[in-house]
Structures are given as structure tokens and as C-alpha cells.
Design a protein around this motif. Structure first.
Motif, PDB file in Angstrom:
ATOM      1  N   ALA A 240       0.828  -1.207   0.000  1.00 14.76           N
ATOM      2  CA  ALA A 240       0.000   0.000   0.000  1.00 14.76           C
ATOM      3  C   ALA A 240       0.862   1.257   0.000  1.00 14.76           C
ATOM      4  N   VAL A 241       1.995   1.207   0.714  1.00 16.50           N
ATOM      5  CA  VAL A 241       2.918   2.342   0.748  1.00 16.50           C
ATOM      6  C   VAL A 241       3.461   2.611  -0.651  1.00 16.50           C
ATOM      7  N   ILE A 242       3.908   1.568  -1.319  1.00 12.38           N
ATOM      8  CA  ILE A 242       4.477   1.718  -2.670  1.00 12.38           C
ATOM      9  C   ILE A 242       3.418   2.200  -3.653  1.00 12.38           C
ATOM     10  N   GLN A 243       2.196   1.666  -3.522  1.00 11.51           N
ATOM     11  CA  GLN A 243       1.115   2.063  -4.423  1.00 11.51           C
ATOM     12  C   GLN A 243       0.773   3.537  -4.250  1.00 11.51           C
ATOM     13  N   ALA A 244       0.739   4.014  -2.984  1.00 12.54           N
ATOM     14  CA  ALA A 244       0.447   5.432  -2.734  1.00 12.54           C
ATOM     15  C   ALA A 244       1.530   6.323  -3.319  1.00 12.54           C
ATOM     16  N   ALA A 245       2.798   5.905  -3.188  1.00 12.19           N
ATOM     17  CA  ALA A 245       3.904   6.684  -3.742  1.00 12.19           C
ATOM     18  C   ALA A 245       3.807   6.757  -5.269  1.00 12.19           C
ATOM     19  N   LYS A 246       3.401   5.671  -5.887  1.00  3.63           N
ATOM     20  CA  LYS A 246       3.256   5.660  -7.346  1.00  3.63           C
ATOM     21  C   LYS A 246       2.123   6.586  -7.783  1.00  3.63           C
ATOM     22  N   GLN A 247       1.042   6.605  -7.026  1.00  2.00           N
ATOM     23  CA  GLN A 247      -0.117   7.414  -7.398  1.00  2.00           C
ATOM     24  C   GLN A 247       0.191   8.908  -7.385  1.00  2.00           C
ATOM     25  N   VAL A 248       1.075   9.326  -6.483  1.00  2.00           N
ATOM     26  CA  VAL A 248       1.416  10.756  -6.417  1.00  2.00           C
ATOM     27  C   VAL A 248       2.718  11.046  -7.145  1.00  2.00           C
ATOM     28  N   GLN A 249       3.192  10.103  -7.928  1.00  2.00           N
ATOM     29  CA  GLN A 249       4.391  10.288  -8.736  1.00  2.00           C
ATOM     30  C   GLN A 249       5.667  10.433  -7.896  1.00  2.00           C
ATOM     31  N   ALA A 250       5.653   9.905  -6.653  1.00  2.00           N
ATOM     32  CA  ALA A 250       6.829   9.999  -5.794  1.00  2.00           C
ATOM     33  C   ALA A 250       7.805   8.859  -6.029  1.00  2.00           C
ATOM     34  N   GLY A 252       9.222   8.001  -8.629  1.00  2.00           N
ATOM     35  CA  GLY A 252      10.271   8.332  -9.588  1.00  2.00           C
ATOM     36  C   GLY A 252      11.593   8.626  -8.917  1.00  2.00           C
ATOM     37  N   PHE A 253      11.589   9.452  -7.862  1.00  2.00           N
ATOM     38  CA  PHE A 253      12.851   9.765  -7.196  1.00  2.00           C
ATOM     39  C   PHE A 253      13.185   8.747  -6.104  1.00  2.00           C
ATOM     40  N   ILE A 254      12.158   8.102  -5.527  1.00  2.00           N
ATOM     41  CA  ILE A 254      12.428   7.107  -4.481  1.00  2.00           C
ATOM     42  C   ILE A 254      13.178   5.911  -5.053  1.00  2.00           C
ATOM     43  N   GLU A 255      12.779   5.468  -6.227  1.00  2.00           N
ATOM     44  CA  GLU A 255      13.422   4.299  -6.845  1.00  2.00           C
ATOM     45  C   GLU A 255      14.869   4.575  -7.232  1.00  2.00           C
ATOM     46  N   GLN A 256      15.242   5.845  -7.354  1.00  2.00           N
ATOM     47  CA  GLN A 256      16.622   6.185  -7.708  1.00  2.00           C
ATOM     48  C   GLN A 256      17.542   6.254  -6.492  1.00  2.00           C
ATOM     49  N   LEU A 257      16.971   6.212  -5.279  1.00  2.00           N
ATOM     50  CA  LEU A 257      17.779   6.233  -4.062  1.00  2.00           C
ATOM     51  C   LEU A 257      18.457   4.885  -3.858  1.00  2.00           C
ATOM     52  N   PRO A 258      19.608   4.857  -3.203  1.00  2.00           N
ATOM     53  CA  PRO A 258      20.355   3.593  -3.022  1.00  2.00           C
ATOM     54  C   PRO A 258      19.526   2.511  -2.343  1.00  2.00           C
ATOM     55  N   ASP A 259      18.817   2.867  -1.271  1.00  2.00           N
ATOM     56  CA  ASP A 259      18.021   1.875  -0.537  1.00  2.00           C
ATOM     57  C   ASP A 259      16.533   2.002  -0.821  1.00  2.00           C
ATOM     58  N   LYS A 260      16.185   2.818  -1.805  1.00  2.00           N
ATOM     59  CA  LYS A 260      14.795   3.001  -2.217  1.00  2.00           C
ATOM     60  C   LYS A 260      13.903   3.366  -1.034  1.00  2.00           C
ATOM     61  N   TYR A 261      12.888   2.551  -0.746  1.00  2.00           N
ATOM     62  CA  TYR A 261      11.938   2.900   0.308  1.00  2.00           C
ATOM     63  C   TYR A 261      12.517   2.729   1.712  1.00  2.00           C
ATOM     64  N   ILE A 280       6.090  13.044  -0.728  1.00  2.00           N
ATOM     65  CA  ILE A 280       5.998  12.045   0.339  1.00  2.00           C
ATOM     66  C   ILE A 280       4.830  12.373   1.261  1.00  2.00           C
ATOM     67  N   SER A 281       4.605  13.658   1.506  1.00  2.00           N
ATOM     68  CA  SER A 281       3.477  14.068   2.328  1.00  2.00           C
ATOM     69  C   SER A 281       2.151  13.693   1.676  1.00  2.00           C
ATOM     70  N   PHE A 282       2.083  13.827   0.358  1.00  3.09           N
ATOM     71  CA  PHE A 282       0.888  13.388  -0.363  1.00  3.09           C
ATOM     72  C   PHE A 282       0.677  11.890  -0.195  1.00  3.09           C
ATOM     73  N   LEU A 309       3.757  16.959 -11.939  1.00  2.09           N
ATOM     74  CA  LEU A 309       3.639  15.573 -11.482  1.00  2.09           C
ATOM     75  C   LEU A 309       2.523  15.437 -10.442  1.00  2.09           C
ATOM     76  N   ILE A 310       2.487  16.402  -9.502  1.00  3.06           N
ATOM     77  CA  ILE A 310       1.469  16.345  -8.457  1.00  3.06           C
ATOM     78  C   ILE A 310       0.071  16.472  -9.062  1.00  3.06           C
ATOM     79  N   GLN A 311      -0.092  17.387 -10.010  1.00  6.17           N
ATOM     80  CA  GLN A 311      -1.393  17.585 -10.621  1.00  6.17           C
ATOM     81  C   GLN A 311      -1.868  16.321 -11.348  1.00  6.17           C
ATOM     82  N   LYS A 312      -0.932  15.615 -11.976  1.00  2.36           N
ATOM     83  CA  LYS A 312      -1.295  14.359 -12.640  1.00  2.36           C
ATOM     84  C   LYS A 312      -1.784  13.335 -11.630  1.00  2.36           C
TER      85      LYS A 312
END
Length: 374
Positions: A240-250, A252-261, A280-282, A309-312
Motif C-alpha cells: 500500500a505504501v508503494i502504491q500510494a507513492a506511485k499514485q502521487v508520482q513519488a 520516480g525519485f524514491i526508486e533512484q535512491l540507493p536503498d529506495k523505500y 511524500i506528504s501526499f 507531477l502532483i497535478q497528474k
């Protein structure tokens, strides 16, 4: 420390350092006076009185003209009695500094306890549930101090799934509408209905579960990204955490971090940009699946690319949810079903984007001004 960036930006290090040193030196001098007073008066004074008492007792029992012999055990016992008498006094003198500090701290605590602002009370109706998300304000007025109203006779209706944009200059009462609907403050007259029920009839748990708030300045806690989205609610799964991040377009940058989530987050999230913190707040709000979304200038501090991205994400997320959005950028609420324009706590205009432009009033002037700046 919190304002170090501003201090460095305006090259105020020397002035602030001098000011800090003045305050620190003043506190040092005060503490030194206290230590000297303890060293010269309190402990020595207690010791002096104790020794004087011992001397008087010894003179009394050992006076040469006494006709009755006094046993050594009696003198020893009496000396112990004197010592036992002065021990509490010595302890009290040693604790005098802590006692005075406690008095100052106590005054500050009592100042907080004397605050007469009370939490809004709910008359809970077990049958009251937020299922659709219909919002009705009926002639609502509100004052922070009980004397000067900041909201005057506010009335509007928002059907389930609709979006309401709230526009107005600073101090017009936009955030006050959010504050009373979230039950941070008690309104004094009128009615606020959610799905036909008085807002006072809902339990606090029901309101917090079904109303999701996104503020202009998001705060991130020490931990990792995953814990910042779920806020330690173990009932929310990683999926659910990952799905929420995808919905708000977050994502994109989380997956580029070394340890991701699982990437570490220091308190405040200063290693992330303001736009990333807002995304992340969204996700934090949307992972709870609220029925009503409340956006308090949520896109004010993000760049244009991040706002896109947020508007989408929001366009998809608003489906099936009632949304209240306070906005300074009118471009973010152009597609709102209804827009209210506030001025000095009153609704001066109401309609959708096209209708308000055709009225050529306050909203029209504000929109033209932003277009010219753009």
C-alpha cells in the motif's frame, strides 16, 4: 541552529555570534553569582551554626562548676542529635539552586495549564459515519479570540467527489475554514454537515480516518521513507505504501535512491527537496485512503515540474473523493467544480473558473495578475 541557513545567506554570522556570546556570558555571570552565594553563604553558614551548637553543648555539659557528672555517652548522643537536626537544613541548602530552578520551570508549566483554550468537544453518535464525503457549511461564523470574527456567514455545499477551490489574499480566512472543519477549533455559530450529520456528532477517530490533510510545509520524521509514509501504522502494508507513492508520482525519485523505500531520513528531511518532501506528504495522506482530501496550499513550495507531477497524481486521486484545496496558484484549481473567493472572512464570489472569469471581479483581476507575472 534552525535558522542557520538564513543566517549564512544574509551573512549575519558575526552579529548572531556576538549576540549569542552576550547571552551566554550573561547567563554565565548569573550562574557564577549563584555558585559564589552557595559557596560563601549557604554551606559555610550551616557549618558555622552547627559548630556553634556543638560548642555550646560541650560548654554546657563540661562547665567546671557543675556538681553532677555527665556521662560521655550522653554528650555523644546529644552531639548526634544536633547533627541530625542540621542534616535536613544542609540538604535543603544544597538543593536550593535546584529549588529555585524548579520555581521558574513551574511558573512556565502553570502558564500552560492556565491556558483556557479547550479542545472542541464531540457529542458522538455511533451511527454517524463518513461514507460519501458531502460537505455543507451553513451560515458558519468563527472567531479565534471570541470577539473578532475571522469568518462571517460562510455557506456552501460540496457534493461527493467534487473539488472546491478556496482563493483569497493572506488573512482572508482560507486556513480558518480548514481549521474548523478539521476540528482544530470550535466554531461559534452555524452548522457544518458531513453526509448530513453535524460534524460534532462524529468521533475524533472517524474524522481523522476519513479526512486527509496535506499542509504547505510538510515535516519528515527520523527513520526511513517507508515509515514516513505509513507513520508507524503497521496495519498499512508495504504494498500500500508503494502504491500510494506511485499514485502521487513519488516513486520516480524514491526508486533512484540507493536503498529506495528503506532510505534513511533525518529529522526534517533536509536531504530532500521541498518538492520531494511534499510528494511524500501526499503519499502519507493518501495511503490512509481518506474520503475527504484537504490541501492547504500543498503546491505552493514546489517547482513547476514537480507541480505538474502532483497535478497528474491528484487528478486521478480526486476521483471518488471530495477535495478542498486552498491555492495561491490559480492554475492548480482551474478544473475545480466550484471556487469560492474570500475577502475579510466573507465569500465575495462563487462559481467555477469560467464563470468567475466572466464576472470580471476579484478572481478575474487575480488571475490576470498571475498570468502577467507568468
Amino acid at each position: 541552529i534552525t535558522g542557520i541557513n538564513v543566517i549564512q545567506q544574509f551573512r549575519q554570522e558575526k552579529r548572531i555570534q556576538t549576540k549569542f556570546e552576550d547571552i551566554a556570558n550573561a547567563q554565565l555571570k548569573t550562574r557564577m553569582k549563584l555558585v559564589k552565594m552557595n559557596a560563601l553563604l549557604l554551606s559555610p553558614l550551616t557549618s558555622l551554626l552547627y559548630n556553634v551548637a556543638i560548642a555550646i553543648s560541650l560548654i554546657y555539659f563540661g562547665f567546671p562548676t557543675r556538681s553532677v557528672f555527665v556521662a560521655a555517652g550522653v554528650i555523644y548522643a546529644f552531639s548526634n542529635y544536633i547533627q541530625s537536626f542540621f542534616n535536613p537544613i544542609s540538604s535543603m541548602m544544597d538543593s536550593l539552586t535546584s529549588f529555585t530552578d524548579g520555581i521558574v520551570a513551574g511558573k512556565r508549566i502553570f502558564k500552560i495549564l492556565d491556558e483556557d483554550e479547550l479542545e472542541p468537544q464531540q457529542k458522538v453518535d455511533p451511527k454517524a459515519k463518513i461514507e460519501l464525503g458531502k460537505i455543507e457549511f451553513k451560515h458558519v461564523s468563527f472567531s479565534y479570540d471570541g470577539k473578532n470574527d475571522v469568518l462571517h456567514d460562510i455557506s456552501f455545499t460540496l457534493e461527493p467527489g467534487q473539488t472546491l477551490g478556496i482563493v483569497g489574499h493572506t488573512g482572508s480566512g482560507k486556513s480558518s475554514i480548514i481549521n474548523i472543519m478539521m476540528r482544530f477549533y470550535e466554531f461559534h455559530s452555524g452548522e457544518i454537515l458531513l453526509d448530513g450529520h453535524d460534524i460534532r456528532s462524529f468521533s475524533p477517530e472517524e474524522l481523522r480516518k476519513k479526512l486527509g490533510l496535506v499542509l504547505q510545509e510538510p515535516f519528515m520524521f527520523y527513520g526511513d521513507i517507508k515509515s514516513n509514509i505509513r507513520l508507524y501504522n503497521q496495519e498499512i502494508s508495504d504494498k500500500a505504501v508503494i502504491q500510494a507513492a506511485k499514485q502521487v508520482q513519488a516513486d520516480g525519485f524514491i526508486e533512484q535512491l540507493p536503498d529506495k523505500y528503506d532510505s534513511k531520513v533525518i529529522e526534517g528531511g533536509s536531504e530532500f527537496s521541498s518538492g520531494q518532501r511534499q510528494l511524500i506528504s501526499f503519499a502519507r495522506t493518501l495511503v490512509t485512503n481518506p474520503k475527504i482530501l484537504v490541501l492547504d496550499e500543498a503546491t505552493a513550495n514546489v517547482d513547476t515540474e514537480t507541480e505538474t507531477l502532483i497535478q497528474k497524481g491528484l487528478k486521478q486521486l480526486r476521483q471518488g473523493r471530495t477535495t478542498l484545496a486552498i491555492a495561491h496558484r490559480l492554475s492548480t484549481i482551474k478544473d475545480a467544480d466550484k471556487i469560492i473567493v474570500l475577502d475579510k472572512g466573507r465569500i465575495v464570489e462563487m462559481g467555477n473558473h469560467v464563470e468567475l472569469l466572466n464576472q470580471k471581479g476579484y478572481y478575474y483581476d487575480l488571475y490576470r495578475l498571475q498570468q502577467d507575472r507568468g
